[in-house]
Structures are given as structure tokens and as C-alpha cells.
Design a protein around this motif. Structure first.
Motif, PDB file in Angstrom:
ATOM      1  N   ARG A 171       5.537  24.024 -39.662  1.00  0.00           N
ATOM      2  CA  ARG A 171       5.390  23.675 -38.246  1.00  0.00           C
ATOM      3  C   ARG A 171       6.631  24.054 -37.453  1.00  0.00           C
ATOM      4  O   ARG A 171       6.532  24.554 -36.325  1.00  0.00           O
ATOM      5  CB  ARG A 171       5.116  22.179 -38.122  1.00  0.00           C
ATOM      6  N   MET A 172       7.808  23.846 -38.030  1.00  0.00           N
ATOM      7  CA  MET A 172       9.033  24.215 -37.333  1.00  0.00           C
ATOM      8  C   MET A 172       9.143  25.732 -37.197  1.00  0.00           C
ATOM      9  O   MET A 172       9.576  26.240 -36.151  1.00  0.00           O
ATOM     10  CB  MET A 172      10.239  23.657 -38.091  1.00  0.00           C
ATOM     11  N   ARG A 173       8.743  26.455 -38.236  1.00  0.00           N
ATOM     12  CA  ARG A 173       8.795  27.920 -38.147  1.00  0.00           C
ATOM     13  C   ARG A 173       7.827  28.444 -37.099  1.00  0.00           C
ATOM     14  O   ARG A 173       8.150  29.364 -36.342  1.00  0.00           O
ATOM     15  CB  ARG A 173       8.506  28.533 -39.517  1.00  0.00           C
ATOM     16  N   LEU A 174       6.624  27.879 -37.067  1.00  0.00           N
ATOM     17  CA  LEU A 174       5.668  28.302 -36.040  1.00  0.00           C
ATOM     18  C   LEU A 174       6.171  27.959 -34.646  1.00  0.00           C
ATOM     19  O   LEU A 174       6.019  28.747 -33.702  1.00  0.00           O
ATOM     20  CB  LEU A 174       4.312  27.655 -36.296  1.00  0.00           C
ATOM     21  N   THR A 175       6.762  26.774 -34.498  1.00  0.00           N
ATOM     22  CA  THR A 175       7.317  26.390 -33.194  1.00  0.00           C
ATOM     23  C   THR A 175       8.403  27.361 -32.754  1.00  0.00           C
ATOM     24  O   THR A 175       8.437  27.801 -31.596  1.00  0.00           O
ATOM     25  CB  THR A 175       7.875  24.967 -33.267  1.00  0.00           C
ATOM     26  N   ALA A 176       9.305  27.678 -33.672  1.00  0.00           N
ATOM     27  CA  ALA A 176      10.367  28.628 -33.344  1.00  0.00           C
ATOM     28  C   ALA A 176       9.801  29.997 -32.985  1.00  0.00           C
ATOM     29  O   ALA A 176      10.274  30.661 -32.051  1.00  0.00           O
ATOM     30  CB  ALA A 176      11.335  28.748 -34.527  1.00  0.00           C
ATOM     31  N   LEU A 177       8.756  30.419 -33.697  1.00  0.00           N
ATOM     32  CA  LEU A 177       8.158  31.715 -33.408  1.00  0.00           C
ATOM     33  C   LEU A 177       7.497  31.717 -32.036  1.00  0.00           C
ATOM     34  O   LEU A 177       7.718  32.638 -31.232  1.00  0.00           O
ATOM     35  CB  LEU A 177       7.128  32.054 -34.486  1.00  0.00           C
ATOM     36  N   TYR A 178       6.689  30.685 -31.750  1.00  0.00           N
ATOM     37  CA  TYR A 178       6.040  30.608 -30.435  1.00  0.00           C
ATOM     38  C   TYR A 178       7.070  30.559 -29.311  1.00  0.00           C
ATOM     39  O   TYR A 178       6.954  31.286 -28.310  1.00  0.00           O
ATOM     40  CB  TYR A 178       5.152  29.355 -30.359  1.00  0.00           C
TER      41      TYR A 178
ATOM     42  N   VAL B  85      -2.771  23.713 -34.859  1.00  0.00           N
ATOM     43  CA  VAL B  85      -3.170  24.783 -35.772  1.00  0.00           C
ATOM     44  C   VAL B  85      -3.121  24.310 -37.224  1.00  0.00           C
ATOM     45  O   VAL B  85      -3.992  24.646 -38.038  1.00  0.00           O
ATOM     46  CB  VAL B  85      -2.260  26.018 -35.566  1.00  0.00           C
ATOM     47  N   LEU B  86      -2.107  23.512 -37.555  1.00  0.00           N
ATOM     48  CA  LEU B  86      -1.919  23.077 -38.938  1.00  0.00           C
ATOM     49  C   LEU B  86      -2.667  21.801 -39.277  1.00  0.00           C
ATOM     50  O   LEU B  86      -2.603  21.343 -40.424  1.00  0.00           O
ATOM     51  CB  LEU B  86      -0.422  22.866 -39.218  1.00  0.00           C
ATOM     52  N   ARG B  87      -3.374  21.213 -38.322  1.00  0.00           N
ATOM     53  CA  ARG B  87      -4.099  19.971 -38.610  1.00  0.00           C
ATOM     54  C   ARG B  87      -5.130  20.131 -39.721  1.00  0.00           C
ATOM     55  O   ARG B  87      -5.239  19.260 -40.599  1.00  0.00           O
ATOM     56  CB  ARG B  87      -4.754  19.450 -37.328  1.00  0.00           C
ATOM     57  N   PRO B  88      -5.930  21.236 -39.751  1.00  0.00           N
ATOM     58  CA  PRO B  88      -6.856  21.397 -40.894  1.00  0.00           C
ATOM     59  C   PRO B  88      -6.137  21.472 -42.234  1.00  0.00           C
ATOM     60  O   PRO B  88      -6.651  20.982 -43.241  1.00  0.00           O
ATOM     61  CB  PRO B  88      -7.583  22.710 -40.561  1.00  0.00           C
ATOM     62  N   LEU B  89      -4.935  22.066 -42.264  1.00  0.00           N
ATOM     63  CA  LEU B  89      -4.188  22.108 -43.521  1.00  0.00           C
ATOM     64  C   LEU B  89      -3.762  20.711 -43.951  1.00  0.00           C
ATOM     65  O   LEU B  89      -3.721  20.407 -45.156  1.00  0.00           O
ATOM     66  CB  LEU B  89      -2.955  23.005 -43.362  1.00  0.00           C
ATOM     67  N   GLN B  90      -3.458  19.848 -42.990  1.00  0.00           N
ATOM     68  CA  GLN B  90      -3.123  18.475 -43.338  1.00  0.00           C
ATOM     69  C   GLN B  90      -4.321  17.751 -43.943  1.00  0.00           C
ATOM     70  O   GLN B  90      -4.174  16.942 -44.862  1.00  0.00           O
ATOM     71  CB  GLN B  90      -2.612  17.745 -42.098  1.00  0.00           C
ATOM     72  N   VAL B  91      -5.517  18.055 -43.406  1.00  0.00           N
ATOM     73  CA  VAL B  91      -6.735  17.457 -43.966  1.00  0.00           C
ATOM     74  C   VAL B  91      -6.939  17.936 -45.404  1.00  0.00           C
ATOM     75  O   VAL B  91      -7.265  17.153 -46.307  1.00  0.00           O
ATOM     76  CB  VAL B  91      -7.950  17.807 -43.093  1.00  0.00           C
ATOM     77  N   ILE B  92      -6.743  19.242 -45.632  1.00  0.00           N
ATOM     78  CA  ILE B  92      -6.892  19.792 -46.986  1.00  0.00           C
ATOM     79  C   ILE B  92      -5.871  19.175 -47.928  1.00  0.00           C
ATOM     80  O   ILE B  92      -6.180  18.800 -49.068  1.00  0.00           O
ATOM     81  CB  ILE B  92      -6.751  21.324 -46.937  1.00  0.00           C
ATOM     82  N   THR B  93      -4.621  19.046 -47.467  1.00  0.00           N
ATOM     83  CA  THR B  93      -3.576  18.461 -48.308  1.00  0.00           C
ATOM     84  C   THR B  93      -3.879  17.005 -48.651  1.00  0.00           C
ATOM     85  O   THR B  93      -3.721  16.576 -49.800  1.00  0.00           O
ATOM     86  CB  THR B  93      -2.221  18.559 -47.590  1.00  0.00           C
ATOM     87  N   ALA B  94      -4.340  16.233 -47.641  1.00  0.00           N
ATOM     88  CA  ALA B  94      -4.656  14.832 -47.907  1.00  0.00           C
ATOM     89  C   ALA B  94      -5.805  14.701 -48.897  1.00  0.00           C
ATOM     90  O   ALA B  94      -5.786  13.838 -49.779  1.00  0.00           O
ATOM     91  CB  ALA B  94      -5.008  14.141 -46.583  1.00  0.00           C
TER      92      ALA B  94
ATOM     93  N   GLU C 184      -9.924  31.554 -40.390  1.00  0.00           N
ATOM     94  CA  GLU C 184      -9.275  31.590 -41.685  1.00  0.00           C
ATOM     95  C   GLU C 184      -9.139  30.195 -42.302  1.00  0.00           C
ATOM     96  O   GLU C 184      -9.313  30.015 -43.512  1.00  0.00           O
ATOM     97  CB  GLU C 184      -7.883  32.234 -41.554  1.00  0.00           C
ATOM     98  N   LEU C 185      -8.844  29.183 -41.484  1.00  0.00           N
ATOM     99  CA  LEU C 185      -8.708  27.830 -42.005  1.00  0.00           C
ATOM    100  C   LEU C 185     -10.049  27.275 -42.466  1.00  0.00           C
ATOM    101  O   LEU C 185     -10.122  26.579 -43.486  1.00  0.00           O
ATOM    102  CB  LEU C 185      -8.086  26.926 -40.938  1.00  0.00           C
ATOM    103  N   LYS C 186     -11.115  27.566 -41.726  1.00  0.00           N
ATOM    104  CA  LYS C 186     -12.447  27.136 -42.154  1.00  0.00           C
ATOM    105  C   LYS C 186     -12.817  27.823 -43.473  1.00  0.00           C
ATOM    106  O   LYS C 186     -13.405  27.196 -44.377  1.00  0.00           O
ATOM    107  CB  LYS C 186     -13.467  27.496 -41.072  1.00  0.00           C
TER     108      LYS C 186
END
Length: 402
Positions: free
Chosen positions: A9-16, A124-133, A155-157
Motif C-alpha cells: 500500500r505504501m509503494r502504491l501510494t508513493a507511485l500514485y 485497490v488492495l481491499r480484495p487482497l485483504q479479503v483473500i488474506t483473511a 485481475e483481482l477477481k
């Protein structure tokens, strides 16, 4: 420690934020450069442009009086220089103010970009959090749980659907493993129970008449246990994969295995028909011989007196074994390749078989990248085809026959 703090998330924030700041800064710099050009070309030059005064047809050559006004070239030149200086001061003031506003805007927009990038990265990363949980909650007791991610097919779906498909395969594998352990335990319990009964009953009051019978029971139970353990080891070896491969003449292996089983076929009144064309494959010779032996043995064993078995090899069909025998329902053919499955006798059958023959065939074929297909015959029996990739003459040399 750095890798743990520098999250995705920090890397994406820095990139955006970096992309946004670079784009906005470049745009403002271009706008300011264009504004400077306009100020220089239109305002400063226009205000400082000299004005020509003429009286009559002749050019100005000195102080001239006319219409109540006098013209002094030196005074006009001084006024033009003063106007040019004022125009330059105005242009510099405008440009300085514009650059100050630009850098303030860049700083403000940078803060906004970081905040917006952090929020956007979180969405954007919320679906990944669901997968991780979901992955953290999984265990052998709840493999039936699925992510079921809703939303557009991105891609996340696709990742979530792939994870769900993997969970489904794991659930089937775990269920199959539990069933396999239960069946293996049952198969091992049967000969052990026979041995225990023979020892407790047959040897409780030993006599010369009962000793041969007890001995035979113990030998049969021991033989069944030995075959079961041997089959389990072979099944595990086939599922583990191959340690090495070498060119093997499939037709010669089939010929040797067929000759070895002729006595069994003659005892059961089964005719063997052999049609062997030269085929060389890359395989483990021991495992390949076990595959062929299981197929031939099953084709003879699951037959009837007066029946026949056709064994054929060719580069096109690979290995084909067809037999007569009892009817095999088409919907139950896949069961034949599962461990401890028998269609025409109880699962705890005699010591002549433990229900691992075709499951070993499937495991060995899979280790050789071969395809196994089975289909019931009209009138009874089964046709099994094993397509082992054949080597070309350049890949595997066949020596000339003696």
C-alpha cells in the motif's frame, strides 16, 4: 524491518503521488514558461516600443513646434526607457508571483496526492485483504469456505476465483486422503484380524490336524498384507514421479509380461491375442513393467472362461488392452482408477487382489506424462488405452533383432 514497513500500500501510494506530482509540476512549469513568453513578446515589448512623431513630410531632426506642442527626441527617448523599465518590472512581478503560486500549489497538491493515493491504494488492495483473511482462517476442518469475490472480471477477481478453485481441489484431495486412509486401515485390519483369530483359536489347543489349516490361514493373511503394502509403495512411487528415464522397448516389455501370464490365462480358460508393433518410449523400465503387468493381470482375472484378451502396441495407440468379461457400467468406469475400488466383488475381497491395480496404472501413467482412457465394451469387458509418448528413431535406437 524495512521490508515489513515498506508495504504494498505504501509503494502504491508513493507511485500514485509521484506520478501525480511529476505530471502537475510539469504542466505548471510549461504554463509558466508560456506565460513568460507572452509577457516578453506582447506586454514588455509592446509597452517599450518607440513611437515615431513626424510633422510634415520630413523626419524629425530636432525640437519642433506645432499645434501648441513641441517635440524633443531626447525627452521621448527618456520616456521610452522609463516605460520599458516599468514594463520589465511588471513582467518580473507577474512571473515571480506566478512561480510562488505554482510552488505553493505543488506542495498542496502533493499532500492531496498522497492522501488520495493512500485511499485509492486501500480500495485497490481491499480484495487482497479479503483473500488474506480467508487464507488465514482456513484449515482442514473448513476447506469448504470460499472467497466468492464480487465485482468486475479483473485481475483481482481472477485471482480470487483461482484461489477458490484451488480450495475446491484441496477439499477434494483432503476428502480423498481421508477416504484412502480409512480404506487402507480397513484393508490392513482384515488380514491382521485373520492372523489374530488363527493364532488365538487355531493354536489355543494345537493338534497335528489343525496345524496345516492354521498355517495356511496365516500364510494367506500374510500374503494379502504383503501385496497391500507392496501396492501402496508402488502407488506412492508412481505419484512421486520419476527419478530417471531411459529408452524402453514397450513391445518387448509387453511380450515378456504376456508370456509370464500365459499360465494364469490357461488356468482360467482365457485366450491371449497379441499384436505388437515396435514402440520405443522414454520411461522407467520397472514402473512401466508394473503398469503393463497390472493391465494384463486385471484383463485375465476379471474375465470368464472361454473369454479372450487382446493386447496391442503401436506408435499411434500406444498400449491397448481389451478383454471380455462382466458388464461395466459406463458411469462407474472412473471408479476403477481409485484405490480400493472393485465393481464385482466386495471391497474386502480375497488375498488375490487389494483393489490397487488400476490406481497404480493411473499413477505410473501420470508420472510418464501418458494419458489413460477406459471404455466398456459391448457385451462386457473393458478397453483400456495408455498413450505413452513414443520416441522417434533418432531419439531411441532399436538394435537389430537376432
Amino acid at each position: 524491518m524495512r521490508s515489513r514497513l515498506w508495504t504494498v500500500r505504501m509503494r502504491l501510494t508513493a507511485l500514485y503521488a509521484a506520478l501525480f506530482i511529476v505530471t502537475v509540476t510539469g504542466l505548471l512549469v510549461v504554463v509558466n514558461m508560456l506565460l513568460k513568453r507572452v509577457l516578453v513578446d506582447k506586454v514588455v515589448v509592446g509597452l517599450s516600443k518607440p513611437v515615431k512623431h513626424t510633422v510634415g513630410p520630413f523626419p524629425d531632426t530636432g525640437p519642433v513646434s506645432g499645434a501648441g506642442k513641441s517635440y524633443d527626441p531626447k525627452l521621448e527617448l527618456l520616456k521610452q526607457r522609463e516605460a520599458q523599465a516599468k514594463a520589465q518590472d511588471v513582467g518580473q512581478s507577474v512571473l515571480g508571483y506566478q512561480w510562488t503560486v505554482t510552488w505553493i500549489a505543488v506542495v498542496v497538491l502533493a499532500v492531496i496526492a498522497v492522501a488520495a493515493g493512500w485511499w485509492l491504494a486501500g480500495r485497490v488492495l481491499r480484495p487482497l485483504q479479503v483473500i488474506t483473511a480467508t487464507a488465514r482462517r482456513l484449515s482442514l476442518s473448513n476447506l469448504d469456505e470460499r472467497i466468492g469475490l464480487a465485482g468486475p472480471l479483473d485481475e483481482l477477481k481472477e485471482l480470487a476465483d483461482t484461489f477458490d478453485a484451488m480450495l475446491e481441489r484441496l477439499e477434494r484431495a483432503a476428502a480423498g486422503q481421508r477416504q484412502f486412509v480409512a480404506n487402507a486401515s480397513h484393508e490392513l485390519r482384515t488380514p491382521l484380524a485373520i492372523q489374530r483369530a488363527a493364532i488365538e483359536i487355531g493354536l489355543e489347543h494345537p493338534s497335528l490336524d489343525r496345524i496345516p489349516e492354521t498355517r495356511e490361514q496365516l500364510l494367506q493373511a500374510n500374503l494379502r498384507t504383503e501385496k497391500l503394502i507392496d501396492g501402496l509403495l508402488m502407488l506412492a512411487q508412481g505419484e512421486r514421479g520419476l527419478d530417471h528415464r531411459e529408452p524402453v522397448e514397450l513391445d518387448r516389455v509387453v511380450a515378456e509380461i504376456t508370456d509370464h501370464h500365459r499360465d494364469l490365462a490357461d488356468a482360467g480358460g482365457v485366450a491371449l491375442e497379441v499384436d505388437l508393433a515396435p514402440v520405443t518410449v522414454s520411461a522407467d523400465p520397472v514402473l512401466l513393467a508394473r503398469l503393463v503387468g497390472n493391465l494384463v493381470h486385471n484383463a485375465i482375472k476379471h474375465n470368464h472362461r472361454g473369454g479372450r484378451v487382446l493386447i496391442r502396441t503401436s506408435p499411434v495407440v500406444g498400449l491397448l488392452v481389451r478383454n471380455t468379461g462382466p458388464d461395466v457400467p459406463a458411469d462407474r468406469v472412473p471408479e476403477l482408477f481409485e484405490p480400493f475400488r472393485r465393481l464385482h466383488q466386495p471391497r474386502t475381497g480375497t488375498s488375490e487382489g487389494v483393489g490397487l491395480g488400476l490406481s497404480i496404472v493411473a499413477a505410473i501413467a501420470d508420472a510418464h506424462d501418458a494419458k489413460v482412457s477406459a471404455a466398456p465394451n459391448i457385451g462386457g469387458g473393458l478397453t483400456i488405452n495408455v498413450r505413452v509418448p513414443a520416441l522417434t528413431p533418432a531419439q531411441g535406437h532399436r538394435p537389430a533383432a537376432d
